[in-house]
Design a protein around this motif. Structure first.
Motif, PDB file in Angstrom:
ATOM      1  N   SER A  42      -6.769 -10.445 -12.052  1.00 55.35           N
ATOM      2  CA  SER A  42      -6.356 -10.570 -10.655  1.00 55.35           C
ATOM      3  C   SER A  42      -5.725  -9.286 -10.144  1.00 55.35           C
ATOM      4  CB  SER A  42      -5.380 -11.746 -10.513  1.00 55.35           C
ATOM      5  OG  SER A  42      -4.883 -11.831  -9.192  1.00 55.35           O
ATOM      6  N   THR A  43      -4.867  -8.679 -10.953  1.00 56.32           N
ATOM      7  CA  THR A  43      -4.210  -7.430 -10.556  1.00 56.32           C
ATOM      8  C   THR A  43      -5.228  -6.313 -10.397  1.00 56.32           C
ATOM      9  OG1 THR A  43      -2.212  -8.104 -11.757  1.00 56.32           O
ATOM     10  CG2 THR A  43      -2.422  -5.778 -11.190  1.00 56.32           C
ATOM     11  N   LEU A  44      -6.189  -6.251 -11.311  1.00 52.71           N
ATOM     12  CA  LEU A  44      -7.220  -5.212 -11.224  1.00 52.71           C
ATOM     13  C   LEU A  44      -8.059  -5.366  -9.952  1.00 52.71           C
ATOM     14  CD1 LEU A  44      -8.643  -2.814 -12.558  1.00 52.71           C
ATOM     15  CD2 LEU A  44     -10.085  -4.457 -13.802  1.00 52.71           C
ATOM     16  N   ALA A  45      -8.371  -6.619  -9.606  1.00 55.72           N
ATOM     17  CA  ALA A  45      -9.151  -6.844  -8.374  1.00 55.72           C
ATOM     18  C   ALA A  45      -8.374  -6.383  -7.142  1.00 55.72           C
ATOM     19  CB  ALA A  45      -9.496  -8.325  -8.264  1.00 55.72           C
ATOM     20  N   ILE A  46      -7.057  -6.660  -7.125  1.00 52.64           N
ATOM     21  CA  ILE A  46      -6.229  -6.221  -5.991  1.00 52.64           C
ATOM     22  C   ILE A  46      -6.183  -4.704  -5.910  1.00 52.64           C
ATOM     23  CG2 ILE A  46      -3.885  -6.209  -5.065  1.00 52.64           C
ATOM     24  CD1 ILE A  46      -3.533  -9.015  -6.261  1.00 52.64           C
ATOM     25  N   MET A  47      -6.043  -4.059  -7.093  1.00 54.32           N
ATOM     26  CA  MET A  47      -5.962  -2.591  -7.120  1.00 54.32           C
ATOM     27  C   MET A  47      -7.262  -1.958  -6.651  1.00 54.32           C
ATOM     28  SD  MET A  47      -3.774  -1.849 -10.581  1.00 54.32           S
ATOM     29  CE  MET A  47      -3.671  -0.103 -10.224  1.00 54.32           C
ATOM     30  N   LYS A  48      -8.390  -2.564  -6.956  1.00 57.82           N
ATOM     31  CA  LYS A  48      -9.670  -2.019  -6.508  1.00 57.82           C
ATOM     32  C   LYS A  48      -9.801  -2.114  -4.989  1.00 57.82           C
ATOM     33  CE  LYS A  48     -12.358  -2.686 -10.753  1.00 57.82           C
ATOM     34  NZ  LYS A  48     -13.496  -3.394 -11.381  1.00 57.82           N
ATOM     35  N   TYR A  84      -7.619   0.520  -3.606  1.00 56.82           N
ATOM     36  CA  TYR A  84      -8.221   1.845  -3.804  1.00 56.82           C
ATOM     37  C   TYR A  84      -9.239   2.168  -2.690  1.00 56.82           C
ATOM     38  CZ  TYR A  84     -11.031   5.531  -5.971  1.00 56.82           C
ATOM     39  OH  TYR A  84     -11.720   6.694  -6.212  1.00 56.82           O
ATOM     40  N   LYS A  85      -9.971   1.137  -2.267  1.00 56.42           N
ATOM     41  CA  LYS A  85     -10.975   1.347  -1.217  1.00 56.42           C
ATOM     42  C   LYS A  85     -10.335   1.718   0.119  1.00 56.42           C
ATOM     43  CE  LYS A  85     -14.523  -1.701  -3.172  1.00 56.42           C
ATOM     44  NZ  LYS A  85     -15.315  -2.926  -2.966  1.00 56.42           N
ATOM     45  N   VAL A  86      -9.104   1.197   0.333  1.00 57.53           N
ATOM     46  CA  VAL A  86      -8.442   1.494   1.617  1.00 57.53           C
ATOM     47  C   VAL A  86      -7.459   2.638   1.468  1.00 57.53           C
ATOM     48  CG1 VAL A  86      -8.717  -0.859   2.456  1.00 57.53           C
ATOM     49  CG2 VAL A  86      -6.642  -0.233   1.187  1.00 57.53           C
ATOM     50  N   GLY A  87      -7.408   3.231   0.265  1.00 60.94           N
ATOM     51  CA  GLY A  87      -6.571   4.404   0.056  1.00 60.94           C
ATOM     52  C   GLY A  87      -5.142   4.118  -0.336  1.00 60.94           C
ATOM     53  N   ASP A  88      -4.826   2.854  -0.703  1.00 63.08           N
ATOM     54  CA  ASP A  88      -3.452   2.517  -1.103  1.00 63.08           C
ATOM     55  C   ASP A  88      -3.246   2.590  -2.617  1.00 63.08           C
ATOM     56  OD1 ASP A  88      -2.746   2.102   1.499  1.00 63.08           O
ATOM     57  OD2 ASP A  88      -3.115  -0.070   1.442  1.00 63.08           O
ATOM     58  N   ALA A  89      -4.269   2.898  -3.373  1.00 63.62           N
ATOM     59  CA  ALA A  89      -4.148   3.035  -4.832  1.00 63.62           C
ATOM     60  C   ALA A  89      -5.040   4.181  -5.280  1.00 63.62           C
ATOM     61  CB  ALA A  89      -4.545   1.741  -5.532  1.00 63.62           C
ATOM     62  N   ASN A  90      -4.755   4.684  -6.481  1.00 65.17           N
ATOM     63  CA  ASN A  90      -5.560   5.786  -7.007  1.00 65.17           C
ATOM     64  C   ASN A  90      -6.331   5.344  -8.250  1.00 65.17           C
ATOM     65  OD1 ASN A  90      -3.789   6.046  -9.304  1.00 65.17           O
ATOM     66  ND2 ASN A  90      -2.321   7.053  -7.943  1.00 65.17           N
ATOM     67  N   ILE A  91      -7.256   6.201  -8.656  1.00 62.42           N
ATOM     68  CA  ILE A  91      -8.124   5.863  -9.794  1.00 62.42           C
ATOM     69  C   ILE A  91      -7.348   5.753 -11.100  1.00 62.42           C
ATOM     70  CG2 ILE A  91      -8.685   8.263 -10.329  1.00 62.42           C
ATOM     71  CD1 ILE A  91     -11.046   5.203 -10.435  1.00 62.42           C
ATOM     72  N   LEU A  92      -6.235   6.494 -11.229  1.00 66.82           N
ATOM     73  CA  LEU A  92      -5.436   6.436 -12.447  1.00 66.82           C
ATOM     74  C   LEU A  92      -4.852   5.035 -12.648  1.00 66.82           C
ATOM     75  CD1 LEU A  92      -4.118   7.815 -14.868  1.00 66.82           C
ATOM     76  CD2 LEU A  92      -2.226   8.513 -13.362  1.00 66.82           C
ATOM     77  N   GLY A  93      -4.363   4.436 -11.580  1.00 65.86           N
ATOM     78  CA  GLY A  93      -3.814   3.088 -11.681  1.00 65.86           C
ATOM     79  C   GLY A  93      -4.854   2.072 -12.093  1.00 65.86           C
ATOM     80  N   ILE A  94      -6.087   2.246 -11.536  1.00 62.82           N
ATOM     81  CA  ILE A  94      -7.163   1.321 -11.902  1.00 62.82           C
ATOM     82  C   ILE A  94      -7.501   1.452 -13.384  1.00 62.82           C
ATOM     83  CG2 ILE A  94      -9.624   0.847 -11.557  1.00 62.82           C
ATOM     84  CD1 ILE A  94      -9.243   1.511  -8.620  1.00 62.82           C
ATOM     85  N   LYS A  95      -7.587   2.672 -13.882  1.00 62.77           N
ATOM     86  CA  LYS A  95      -7.916   2.879 -15.287  1.00 62.77           C
ATOM     87  C   LYS A  95      -6.832   2.323 -16.211  1.00 62.77           C
ATOM     88  CE  LYS A  95     -11.845   4.801 -14.604  1.00 62.77           C
ATOM     89  NZ  LYS A  95     -13.084   4.038 -14.971  1.00 62.77           N
TER      90      LYS A  95
END
Length: 470
Positions: free
Chosen positions: A206-212, A215-226
């Motif tokens: 669930s957290t990963l889906a929110i982070m993705k 990320y699309k709207v620019g509120d998260a970065n790729i490092l957090g997703i990884k």
């Protein structure tokens, strides 16, 4: 001549009487070695005289029907327990054999003999009858008089060995029950840990889906997703490890129950799985109820009896033999009574001479073996004392640790709910939520582990204090 024979008979009778008097001093009766036991176990302040929980057999102590089913199966099929039962049968047979040593040995025989001498023999040259027939029916008795108490010591040894085999069976059964109970509750713990790990995986998904989405709207970065993907994979590894442990634990329980591998049926049945044992101290005298300590003392008793047996072997043996029956040179008057009746009676004393050195060496070895058994018995008592002390301390401290673990899990559970709301609002970073998720997962697993440890501490204390054998 008559007076001389009477005098010899009188001296022989006096000597036999002296032997009977001296025989009372051969061999020492068993005395328990001095143990210097403390009055209480380590760290105990009060003595709890209520031992009712400890006197219950496994079917009364444990309340989980699935666990009791496993125990019943193990009692029927466990190889170690079955071997212990067979050893009891062997020891019982040996005890019955030794009891018969007090009785004389009697053998009956019927035989006939035909002999024809050659012409060149002394009978043939003399021109006499070269054919000889002999018919015999008799009973022979041999009796070794136990003037040194050797048979008494053999009986003591056999009885101690028989009783020891009984206690060994109890010890095997007690350990078997404890091992099955520990394995069963460990399996329940793994089931709950697997459920926690799966919930944590769902949370990470669930957290990963929110982070993705962020990320699309620019509120998260790729490092957090990884990093969240790494956290998710760590959960998957944990799930695989727990499933592996469940399979291994099920196999171990099946082996204890004498079965091939398969799924173990289990279920938690209420909050009270078995009779709870108070954490207060218990009298040190309860150690005497432990089957392993009883078995060690009975082994010492048997060794003490063997010393007496070896000592008696060095002294003269008084033997009496007798034979009587019917004997004739022709079959026609074989059973003619009283003409065919015959009888012999003999008595003798046998004293070892050339092998006395070997007998002395065996006697010395028996005394050394007795001293070794004394050491083993004392060590068994020390080990039992330490095991009970450890079990009492473990139960006390694990209860405290469980309370702390519950409080920690509750705090982190509240924290993870707040962190998720703040993360959705964008006021905390992905690092905060990963940290809280990881800490909550570990605290939940620890709480389940400590809850199981509470059960295992009760089982260990029940086992250490005799496992219901009072």
């Amino acid at each position: 001549m008559i007076n001389k024979n009477y005098m010899y008979t009188r001296y022989f009778a006096i000597w036999i009487c002296l032997l009977l008097v001296v025989s009372c001093k051969v061999g020492k009766d068993y005395q328990r070695p001095k143990l210097d036991l403390p009055e209480k176990y380590r760290n105990d302040t009060d003595i709890n005289n209520d031992t009712s929980a400890l006197s219950q057999n496994p079917r009364d102590f444990f309340k989980n029907k699935y666990l009791l089913g496993l125990i019943d199966t193990a009692f029927e099929k466990n190889s170690d327990l079955l071997l212990a039962v067979q050893n009891i049968a062997l020891a019982e047979s040996a005890l019955g054999t030794v009891k018969l040593n007090y009785l004389p040995e009697i053998n009956a025989q019927i035989n006939s003999r035909y002999t024809k001498a050659s012409q060149n023999s002394s009978s043939g040259q003399a021109g006499g009858n070269r054919e000889i027939k002999d018919f015999n029916a008799s009973a022979a008795l041999t009796w070794s008089i136990d003037i040194w108490g050797k048979i008494k010591r053999e009986k003591e040894e056999a009885l101690a060995s028989y009783l020891q085999s009984q206690e060994v069976r109890k010890a095997v059964q007690t350990k078997l029950v404890a091992d099955i109970a520990k394995g069963y509750y460990n399996l329940l713990m793994l089931d709950e840990q697997l459920e926690i790990a799966n919930r944590s995986k769902v949370l990470s998904d669930s957290t990963l889906a929110i982070m993705k989405i962020q990320y699309k709207v620019g509120d998260a970065n790729i490092l957090g997703i990884k990093q969240e993907e790494a956290q998710l994979n760590e959960n998957k590894i944990l799930i695989s490890q727990i499933e592996q442990s469940i399979s291994i634990q099920e196999n171990a329980l099946n082996v204890l129950c004498g079965k091939y591998t398969g799924v173990i049926t289990r279920k938690v049945e209420g909050n009270s799985e078995f009779v709870s044992i108070p954490v207060e101290g218990y009298p040190v005298s309860l150690l005497a109820s432990r089957p392993d300590i009883k078995a060690a003392e009975l082994s010492l008793r048997a060794s003490n009896a063997r010393v007496g047996i070896q000592q008696a072997a060095m002294y003269p043996a008084l033997n009496i033999s007798a034979e009587g029956g019917l004997n004739s040179l022709t079959s026609s008057n074989w059973f003619s009574i009283p003409a065919s009746l015959f009888g012999t009676l003999a008595g003798g004393i046998t004293q070892p001479i050339f092998n006395k050195g070997r007998l002395k060496a065996q006697y010395a070895q028996a005394k050394v073996e007795r001293e070794k058994e004394v050491i083993r018995f004392r060590q068994a008592v020390i080990d039992g004392y330490a095991q009970v002390s450890n079990a009492l301390k473990n139960k006390e401290e694990i209860n405290k640790q469980f309370i702390f673990a519950e409080s920690r899990e509750e705090a982190l559970e509240e924290g993870i709910t707040s962190t998720q709301l703040l993360f959705k609002a964008g006021t905390v970073t992905y690092l905060d939520i990963i940290t809280v998720q990881s800490a909550y997962l570990q605290s939940s697993l620890q709480r389940v582990q400590l809850y199981t440890n509470k059960a295992l501490a009760d089982i260990e204390l029940y086992y250490a204090l005799g496992g219901g054998w009072q």
